[in-house]
Design an enzyme around this catalytic site. Structure first.
Site, short mmCIF file in Angstrom:
data_model
loop_
_atom_site.label_atom_id
_atom_site.label_comp_id
_atom_site.label_asym_id
_atom_site.label_seq_id
_atom_site.Cartn_x
_atom_site.Cartn_y
_atom_site.Cartn_z
N TYR A 166 5.83 10.14 15.95
CA TYR A 166 6.17 10.12 14.53
C TYR A 166 7.37 11.01 14.26
O TYR A 166 8.32 10.61 13.56
CB TYR A 166 4.96 10.58 13.72
CG TYR A 166 5.14 10.42 12.22
CD1 TYR A 166 4.94 9.19 11.61
CD2 TYR A 166 5.50 11.50 11.42
CE1 TYR A 166 5.09 9.03 10.24
CE2 TYR A 166 5.66 11.35 10.04
CZ TYR A 166 5.45 10.11 9.47
OH TYR A 166 5.61 9.96 8.11
N ARG A 169 -5.74 9.77 6.74
CA ARG A 169 -6.24 9.38 8.07
C ARG A 169 -5.61 10.25 9.15
O ARG A 169 -6.29 10.72 10.07
CB ARG A 169 -5.91 7.90 8.30
CG ARG A 169 -6.43 7.34 9.62
CD ARG A 169 -6.25 5.84 9.67
NE ARG A 169 -4.84 5.44 9.64
CZ ARG A 169 -4.26 4.77 8.65
NH1 ARG A 169 -4.96 4.42 7.57
NH2 ARG A 169 -2.98 4.44 8.70
N THR A 214 -1.54 9.62 0.57
CA THR A 214 -1.78 8.20 0.85
C THR A 214 -2.91 8.05 1.86
O THR A 214 -3.25 9.00 2.57
CB THR A 214 -0.52 7.53 1.42
OG1 THR A 214 -0.20 8.15 2.69
CG2 THR A 214 0.66 7.68 0.47
N PRO A 215 -3.48 6.85 1.96
CA PRO A 215 -4.53 6.63 2.97
C PRO A 215 -4.05 6.94 4.38
O PRO A 215 -4.81 7.50 5.19
CB PRO A 215 -4.86 5.14 2.80
CG PRO A 215 -4.55 4.86 1.36
CD PRO A 215 -3.33 5.68 1.06
N MET A 216 -2.80 6.59 4.72
CA MET A 216 -2.29 6.87 6.07
C MET A 216 -2.24 8.36 6.33
O MET A 216 -2.61 8.83 7.41
CB MET A 216 -0.90 6.26 6.25
CG MET A 216 -0.39 6.36 7.69
SD MET A 216 1.22 5.57 7.94
CE MET A 216 2.31 6.92 7.53
N ASP A 274 5.51 -8.66 10.39
CA ASP A 274 5.51 -7.40 11.12
C ASP A 274 6.97 -7.00 11.25
O ASP A 274 7.74 -7.68 11.92
CB ASP A 274 4.88 -7.60 12.49
CG ASP A 274 4.82 -6.33 13.33
OD1 ASP A 274 5.50 -5.34 12.96
OD2 ASP A 274 4.12 -6.32 14.35
N VAL A 275 7.38 -5.91 10.59
CA VAL A 275 8.80 -5.56 10.58
C VAL A 275 9.33 -5.22 11.97
O VAL A 275 10.55 -5.21 12.18
CB VAL A 275 9.09 -4.39 9.62
CG1 VAL A 275 8.80 -4.80 8.18
CG2 VAL A 275 8.31 -3.13 10.01
N SER A 323 0.84 -1.20 0.00
CA SER A 323 0.00 0.00 0.00
C SER A 323 0.87 1.25 0.00
O SER A 323 2.07 1.19 0.28
CB SER A 323 -0.93 0.02 1.22
OG SER A 323 -0.18 0.09 2.41
N GLY A 324 0.25 2.37 -0.30
CA GLY A 324 0.91 3.66 -0.18
C GLY A 324 2.19 3.80 -0.97
O GLY A 324 2.30 3.36 -2.12
#
Length: 254
Positions: free
Chosen positions: A159, A200, A195-197, A65-66, A17-18
């Site tokens: 973030y 959001r 992007t969707p993230m 899951d990284v 994605s993204g």
């Protein structure tokens, strides 16, 4: 294969994605074989049945899951075997965390999760891809950072911290891996990306009417492909801002 590392075999985390999906597609469009890593089988199936559906035989996928060292190791080994080697990796897996929350509202668990995915996830990818990368003559690592590694916005504590860490991780890896193995390490640091993230996190359905410029995922993907190519062989340890010049502006109110 045009403008990509000589091996033409690439692994992209967050590749379903993204930005990660856009990067995987850009590499595939240039003839590469690509392995994508995503956290869920559902996201992988959505990508393989949709945007990546026309690249049958040249795209492989693994669930991990990284933030988990063992899962990442298993995924990289699975994809490295399927691809027959790895000449470049793109670290795109990331999460935004508790956006809009002030320090009194941010939880320790939420803060830790952002660091685990955004920073440790890159470390895990590079660590486990290294045995494959060292076999290639022109190997490279490209990390998806953010302008949030250089400037701050309220409500994005975890973030901002994670992307700031990636700025220095890029530099540290570039010195160690180039000196020891000739592997280049760079990052692309975009401002807001459509992007969707991002939608959001900002709380909008579309960026069509916002009063500021917005990167597309494809914009960022083109930078990733360039930094992974022989055309950028002299570029190492660079955190490439893609922010339309906003960070260069003076804060002087004139």
């Amino acid at each position: 294969m045009d403008q990509v590392n000589t091996a033409g075999r690439v692994i992209v985390t967050g590749g379903a994605s993204g930005i990660g999906l856009a990067a995987a597609t850009a590499f595939l469009d240039r003839g590469a074989q690509v392995g994508i890593v995503s956290r869920t089988q559902r996201s992988i199936e959505k990508a393989l049945d949709g945007p990546l559906g026309s690249y049958a035989g040249r795209v492989h996928a693994a669930v991990a899951d990284v933030a988990d060292d063992g899962e990442t190791a298993a995924a990289i080994d699975e994809l490295g075997s399927a691809l027959g080697g790895v000449g470049a990796v793109g670290a795109s897996a990331g999460i935004e965390g508790e956006m809009g929350a002030g320090i009194g509202e941010v939880t320790s668990a939420g803060f830790r999760r952002v660091l685990d995915v955004n920073v440790l996830g890159v470390f895990h990818l590079v660590k486990h891809a290294l045995p494959y990368l060292v076999r290639e003559e022109h190997a490279s690592v490209t990390i998806i950072g953010s302008d949030s590694g250089f400037v701050a916005t309220p409500g994005m504590l975890a973030y901002n911290a994670s992307k700031g860490a990636l700025v220095q991780l890029t530099r540290a890896l570039s010195v160690e891996l180039y000196d020891q193995h000739g592997i280049r390490v760079n990052s692309v640091c975009p401002s807001i990306v459509g992007t969707p993230m991002a939608r959001r996190g900002v709380g909008v359905e579309t960026f069509d009417e916002v009063p500021y410029p917005v990167n597309s995922a494809e914009d960022v993907a083109q930078s990733v492909v360039f930094l992974s190519s022989s055309s950028s062989r002299g570029i190492n340890g660079v955190n490439l801002l893609s922010d339309f010049g906003f960070s260069a502006r003076s804060s002087f109110p004139a």
